[in-house]
Design a protein around this motif. Structure first.
Motif, PDB file in Angstrom:
ATOM      1  N   GLU A   1       0.841  -1.202   0.000  1.00  0.00           N
ATOM      2  CA  GLU A   1       0.000   0.000   0.000  1.00  0.00           C
ATOM      3  C   GLU A   1       0.874   1.249   0.000  1.00  0.00           C
TER       4      GLU A   1
ATOM      5  N   ASP B   1      -6.535   1.250   2.478  1.00  0.00           N
ATOM      6  CA  ASP B   1      -6.752   1.440   1.041  1.00  0.00           C
ATOM      7  C   ASP B   1      -7.603   2.659   0.684  1.00  0.00           C
TER       8      ASP B   1
ATOM      9  N   ARG C   1     -11.699   0.917  -3.304  1.00  0.00           N
ATOM     10  CA  ARG C   1     -10.343   1.399  -3.501  1.00  0.00           C
ATOM     11  C   ARG C   1     -10.084   1.954  -4.895  1.00  0.00           C
TER      12      ARG C   1
ATOM     13  N   ASN D   1      -1.210   4.381  -1.086  1.00  0.00           N
ATOM     14  CA  ASN D   1      -2.368   4.617  -0.221  1.00  0.00           C
ATOM     15  C   ASN D   1      -1.967   5.022   1.198  1.00  0.00           C
TER      16      ASN D   1
END
Lengths: 245, 92
Positions: A21, A105, A219, A24
Motif C-alpha cells: 500500500e 486502502d 479502492r 495509499n
C-alpha cells in the motif's frame, strides 16, 4: 486554571495493517494528520506491514521524517501472516486506551474519526463501528453483482445470527483496548469473516456497541477481490458462528 | 446460550405448535386439509422473505457518488503536499 480540572487526555492509537500500500498509506497519513491535528486529540499511528515487496516500508520511513517517528510507528512483520495476528502484533505496541482500526486502502476516510470519538464519549460504548447501511452512510464503486452479494450475505447473516449490528463486515471501528485484546484472542477467522466474527462475539459477550454512518469508496488504487473462494469462506464462517457463538 | 440452540428453540416451538394442531380434534375441515402442508408454506414464506429483503436492500442500496469526488480532491491535495516533501507518490 481550566486546564487542571479537565480529565486526563486520552490517547488514541490508530492501527493500520498494510500489504503493498505504498501510495495509499502516504495519502492516508496525510489525511489522518490533517483531520486529527485540527481536532486537538492525542494520537499515534501504528502501521503493521507484512513485508510488502513494493517498498511500503520505505514510504513509511519518509512519512516518519515528516510527521515524527513518535507519531507514526512502523511495526513490521517478516511475512504475510494474516489480519487477526496483525492486530495482536500492533496492540503490543499501542500505548492508547482506545484503538481505531481501519483499512489502508482509502476506502475508510479519516474525516469520520471525529464522529467515532464523539459517539464513544456520548454513549460510553465499548465499540463504535462504522456502518455503510444506516442513514448518512453509503457505498461507492460497487457493481450490481457486488451489491447483490453484499445484500445476500447480510440477509443470511441477520437471519441466522441476530447480531443487532447493521454492518457486520465493516472494518472501520473504535475499540476500548482491553475489549479489542480480549476479542482478538477468541477470533479464528480470516478475511471478511474476521470482522464479522469480532462484532458477533462482542455482542454475545454483552459489550455495548454503537454505530456511526460512514461512506465507503471502493479502492481507487489497487484491486479488491470478491470471488467464489471468498463467498465459500464467508459461508463457512457464518456456520462456524452459528454453531459456536 | 449458543445461537444454534436459540434458533432451534424457535423452530422447535413452531413444530410443537404444528403437531399440537395436527393432533387436535374438531378443526374445521378447510383448515385440517391444509394443515399437513403448513411447514412447506412456512419454508416458502421464509424464502420469499429472504429474497424480498435482498431485493428491497438492492432497491434502497445507499450510494455516495459525491464522496468519490471529494476523495479525489483529497487525494490531489495529499499528493501535492507529499510531492513537495519529497515522498514518492508515483503509482505504477
Amino acid at each position: 486554571m481550566e486546564k487542571d480540572s479537565s480529565p486526563p487526555r486520552r490517547l488514541y492509537s490508530i492501527l493500520i495493517p498494510t500489504y503493498n500500500e505504498r501510495l495509499n498509506i502516504a495519502l492516508l497519513c496525510y489525511l489522518l494528520f490533517k483531520t486529527l491535528n485540527d481536532l486537538d486529540v492525542d494520537f499515534e499511528v501504528i502501521i503493521v506491514d507484512d513485508a510488502s515487496p513494493d517498498g511500503t516500508q520505505d514510504v513509511i520511513k519518509q512519512l516518519q521524517q515528516i510527521y515524527g517517528d513518535h507519531k507514526i510507528l512502523l511495526r513490521p512483520r517478516a511475512a504475510k501472516l494474516g489480519l487477526g495476528t496483525a492486530y495482536v502484533h500492533g496492540l503490543q505496541h499501542a500505548a492508547g486506551d482506545y484503538i481505531f482500526i481501519m483499512d489502508a486502502d482509502l476506502s475508510h476516510h479519516p474525516k469520520y474519526i471525529p464522529s467515532f470519538i464523539r459517539k464513544q464519549l456520548d454513549t460510553n460504548a465499548d465499540i463504535v463501528t462504522g456502518t455503510r447501511y444506516l442513514k448518512g452512510g453509503g457505498v461507492h464503486g460497487w457493481d450490481l453483482r457486488r451489491k447483490l452479494t453484499s445484500r445476500g450475505a447480510n440477509v443470511l447473516a441477520h437471519t441466522l445470527l441476530w447480531p443487532h449490528v447493521s454492518d457486520l463486515t465493516g472494518s472501520f471501528r473504535l475499540y476500548r483496548k482491553p475489549v479489542l485484546e480480549e476479542l482478538v484472542k477468541s477470533c479464528v477467522s480470516k478475511g471478511y469473516v474476521f470482522q464479522m466474527e469480532m462484532i458477533v462475539r462482542a455482542t454475545r459477550k454483552g459489550y455495548y456497541i454503537a454505530e456511526v454512518p460512514i461512506s465507503f469508496v471502493d479502492r481507487v488504487y489497487g484491486t479488491s477481490k470478491l470471488g467464489g473462494a471468498e463467498i465459500v469462506q464467508y459461508l463457512k464462517g457464518l456456520f462456524l458462528l452459528f454453531f459456536t457463538t | 446460550m449458543k445461537q444454534v440452540f436459540k434458533f432451534g428453540a424457535v423452530v422447535g416451538t413452531l413444530v410443537a405448535l404444528w403437531i399440537g394442531l395436527l393432533l387436535s380434534p374438531d378443526l374445521p375441515q378447510s383448515f385440517s386439509l391444509i394443515l399437513p402442508f403448513l411447514p412447506v408454506y412456512a419454508l416458502v414464506a421464509l424464502g420469499c422473505y429472504g429474497l424480498g429483503m435482498v431485493g428491497y436492500g438492492l432497491m434502497v442500496f445507499p450510494t455516495c457518488p459525491h464522496e468519490s469526488i471529494l476523495l479525489q480532491k483529497d487525494i490531489d491535495e495529499a499528493k501535492a503536499f507529499l510531492k513537495e516533501k519529497g515522498v514518492d507518490v508515483a503509482y505504477q
